[in-house]
Design a protein around this motif. Structure first.
Motif, short mmCIF file in Angstrom:
data_model
loop_
_atom_site.label_atom_id
_atom_site.label_comp_id
_atom_site.label_asym_id
_atom_site.label_seq_id
_atom_site.Cartn_x
_atom_site.Cartn_y
_atom_site.Cartn_z
N THR A 34 -15.96 -12.44 -6.00
CA THR A 34 -14.92 -11.96 -5.09
C THR A 34 -15.52 -10.89 -4.20
OG1 THR A 34 -13.27 -12.38 -6.80
CG2 THR A 34 -12.61 -10.93 -5.00
N PRO A 35 -15.27 -10.96 -2.88
CA PRO A 35 -15.82 -9.95 -1.96
C PRO A 35 -15.40 -8.52 -2.35
CG PRO A 35 -14.93 -11.80 -0.74
CD PRO A 35 -14.53 -11.99 -2.17
N LYS A 36 -16.30 -7.58 -2.14
CA LYS A 36 -16.11 -6.18 -2.53
C LYS A 36 -14.85 -5.57 -1.91
CE LYS A 36 -18.63 -1.74 -2.55
NZ LYS A 36 -17.50 -1.03 -3.02
N LYS A 37 -14.58 -5.89 -0.66
CA LYS A 37 -13.40 -5.33 0.02
C LYS A 37 -12.12 -5.72 -0.72
CE LYS A 37 -11.27 -5.06 4.60
NZ LYS A 37 -11.34 -5.48 5.99
N THR A 38 -12.04 -6.96 -1.19
CA THR A 38 -10.88 -7.43 -1.94
C THR A 38 -10.79 -6.73 -3.28
OG1 THR A 38 -10.88 -9.59 -0.87
CG2 THR A 38 -9.81 -9.46 -3.01
N VAL A 39 -11.89 -6.63 -3.99
CA VAL A 39 -11.92 -5.98 -5.30
C VAL A 39 -11.51 -4.52 -5.19
CG1 VAL A 39 -13.42 -5.25 -7.21
CG2 VAL A 39 -13.65 -7.56 -6.25
N ASP A 40 -12.06 -3.81 -4.21
CA ASP A 40 -11.75 -2.38 -4.03
C ASP A 40 -10.28 -2.16 -3.71
OD1 ASP A 40 -14.39 -1.82 -4.54
OD2 ASP A 40 -14.92 -1.44 -2.44
N TYR A 41 -9.73 -2.98 -2.81
CA TYR A 41 -8.33 -2.81 -2.42
C TYR A 41 -7.40 -3.18 -3.58
CZ TYR A 41 -4.32 -2.51 0.74
OH TYR A 41 -3.14 -2.16 1.35
N GLU A 42 -7.76 -4.21 -4.33
CA GLU A 42 -6.96 -4.62 -5.49
C GLU A 42 -6.93 -3.49 -6.52
OE1 GLU A 42 -6.52 -8.43 -8.49
OE2 GLU A 42 -7.65 -8.65 -6.63
N ARG A 43 -8.04 -2.80 -6.71
CA ARG A 43 -8.09 -1.65 -7.63
C ARG A 43 -7.21 -0.51 -7.15
NH1 ARG A 43 -14.55 -1.94 -8.72
NH2 ARG A 43 -14.45 -3.53 -10.34
N LEU A 44 -7.19 -0.28 -5.83
CA LEU A 44 -6.35 0.77 -5.25
C LEU A 44 -4.87 0.45 -5.50
CD1 LEU A 44 -5.88 3.29 -3.48
CD2 LEU A 44 -6.03 1.78 -1.48
N ILE A 45 -4.47 -0.80 -5.26
CA ILE A 45 -3.08 -1.22 -5.50
C ILE A 45 -2.74 -1.04 -6.98
CG2 ILE A 45 -1.45 -3.15 -5.49
CD1 ILE A 45 -3.26 -4.34 -3.20
N ALA A 46 -3.63 -1.48 -7.85
CA ALA A 46 -3.41 -1.39 -9.30
C ALA A 46 -3.23 0.07 -9.72
CB ALA A 46 -4.55 -2.04 -10.06
N ALA A 47 -4.02 0.96 -9.16
CA ALA A 47 -3.92 2.38 -9.50
C ALA A 47 -2.57 2.95 -9.05
CB ALA A 47 -5.07 3.16 -8.87
N LYS A 48 -2.14 2.59 -7.86
CA LYS A 48 -0.83 3.06 -7.35
C LYS A 48 0.30 2.49 -8.20
CE LYS A 48 -2.10 5.27 -3.53
NZ LYS A 48 -1.65 6.59 -3.08
N ALA A 49 0.21 1.22 -8.56
CA ALA A 49 1.23 0.57 -9.38
C ALA A 49 1.27 1.21 -10.78
CB ALA A 49 0.95 -0.93 -9.49
N LEU A 50 0.12 1.46 -11.35
CA LEU A 50 0.04 2.07 -12.67
C LEU A 50 0.64 3.48 -12.66
CD1 LEU A 50 -0.96 1.50 -15.53
CD2 LEU A 50 -3.16 2.49 -14.89
N GLY A 85 -2.84 3.36 4.46
CA GLY A 85 -4.03 2.79 5.08
C GLY A 85 -3.82 1.35 5.54
N ASP A 86 -4.85 0.81 6.18
CA ASP A 86 -4.78 -0.54 6.72
C ASP A 86 -4.61 -1.57 5.61
OD1 ASP A 86 -5.11 0.24 9.38
OD2 ASP A 86 -7.29 0.28 9.18
N PRO A 87 -3.64 -2.48 5.77
CA PRO A 87 -3.45 -3.53 4.77
C PRO A 87 -4.63 -4.51 4.76
CG PRO A 87 -1.91 -3.79 6.60
CD PRO A 87 -2.69 -2.55 6.84
N VAL A 88 -4.90 -5.06 3.59
CA VAL A 88 -6.00 -6.00 3.40
C VAL A 88 -5.44 -7.26 2.78
CG1 VAL A 88 -8.17 -6.39 2.15
CG2 VAL A 88 -7.68 -4.14 3.11
N GLY A 89 -5.92 -8.40 3.22
CA GLY A 89 -5.53 -9.67 2.63
C GLY A 89 -6.56 -10.13 1.61
N LYS A 90 -6.14 -10.95 0.67
CA LYS A 90 -7.07 -11.47 -0.34
C LYS A 90 -8.05 -12.42 0.36
CE LYS A 90 -7.46 -12.89 -4.98
NZ LYS A 90 -7.10 -12.13 -6.14
N GLN A 91 -9.33 -12.16 0.19
CA GLN A 91 -10.37 -12.99 0.80
C GLN A 91 -10.74 -14.12 -0.15
OE1 GLN A 91 -13.08 -9.65 1.32
NE2 GLN A 91 -12.85 -9.84 3.53
#
Length: 137
Positions: free
Chosen positions: A28-44, A11-17
């Protein structure tokens, strides 16, 4: 044996807001929180069941942006050949979001990151690929 791990986020990359302020509160803006959770899930998922490493690490991040459908055939060719680069989001903001999301999952603390290489380009599909490698002295 050295530690090495690779994972991808489609998906489209997102930068930290930047943090936002409302009624005296910081959030923290919702878009940043949601994308950070997605990265964390993939990393985990990639890391499981291993504990976070405690050694120095090198991180390589490849940010791939999809070519906009509105671009002409000539411009699409320029994008794929590396003559044109994506502008947004800023590469440092993408890196910061990924480093923060992997913190405590892949490595104990981002102070362990001693080498960082981030690149962005156009590709046929939007995605981000991450390689984390133990950095030996």
């Amino acid at each position: 044996m050295t530690f090495e791990l690779m994972f991808s986020v489609e998906g489209d990359p997102v930068g930290k807001q930047r943090p936002r302020f409302s009624r005296g509160r910081t959030y923290t803006p919702k878009k940043t929180v949601d994308y950070e959770r997605l990265i964390a899930a993939k990393a985990l998922s990639a890391m499981a069941p291993t504990l976070p490493v405690e050694t120095a690490v090198a991180i390589f991040i490849w940010v791939n942006h999809a070519i906009p459908a509105s671009y002409s055939k000539k411009r699409k060719e320029a994008c794929l050949s590396g003559l044109e680069f994506p502008k947004k989001p800023d590469i440092d903001n993408v890196a910061k979001l990924y480093l923060d999301a992997m913190n405590g999952i892949i490595y104990k603390d981002d102070v362990q990151v001693v080498k960082l290489r981030v690149s962005k380009r156009y590709d046929t599909v939007a995605s981000v690929h991450v390689l984390v490698r133990e950095e030996l002295p």
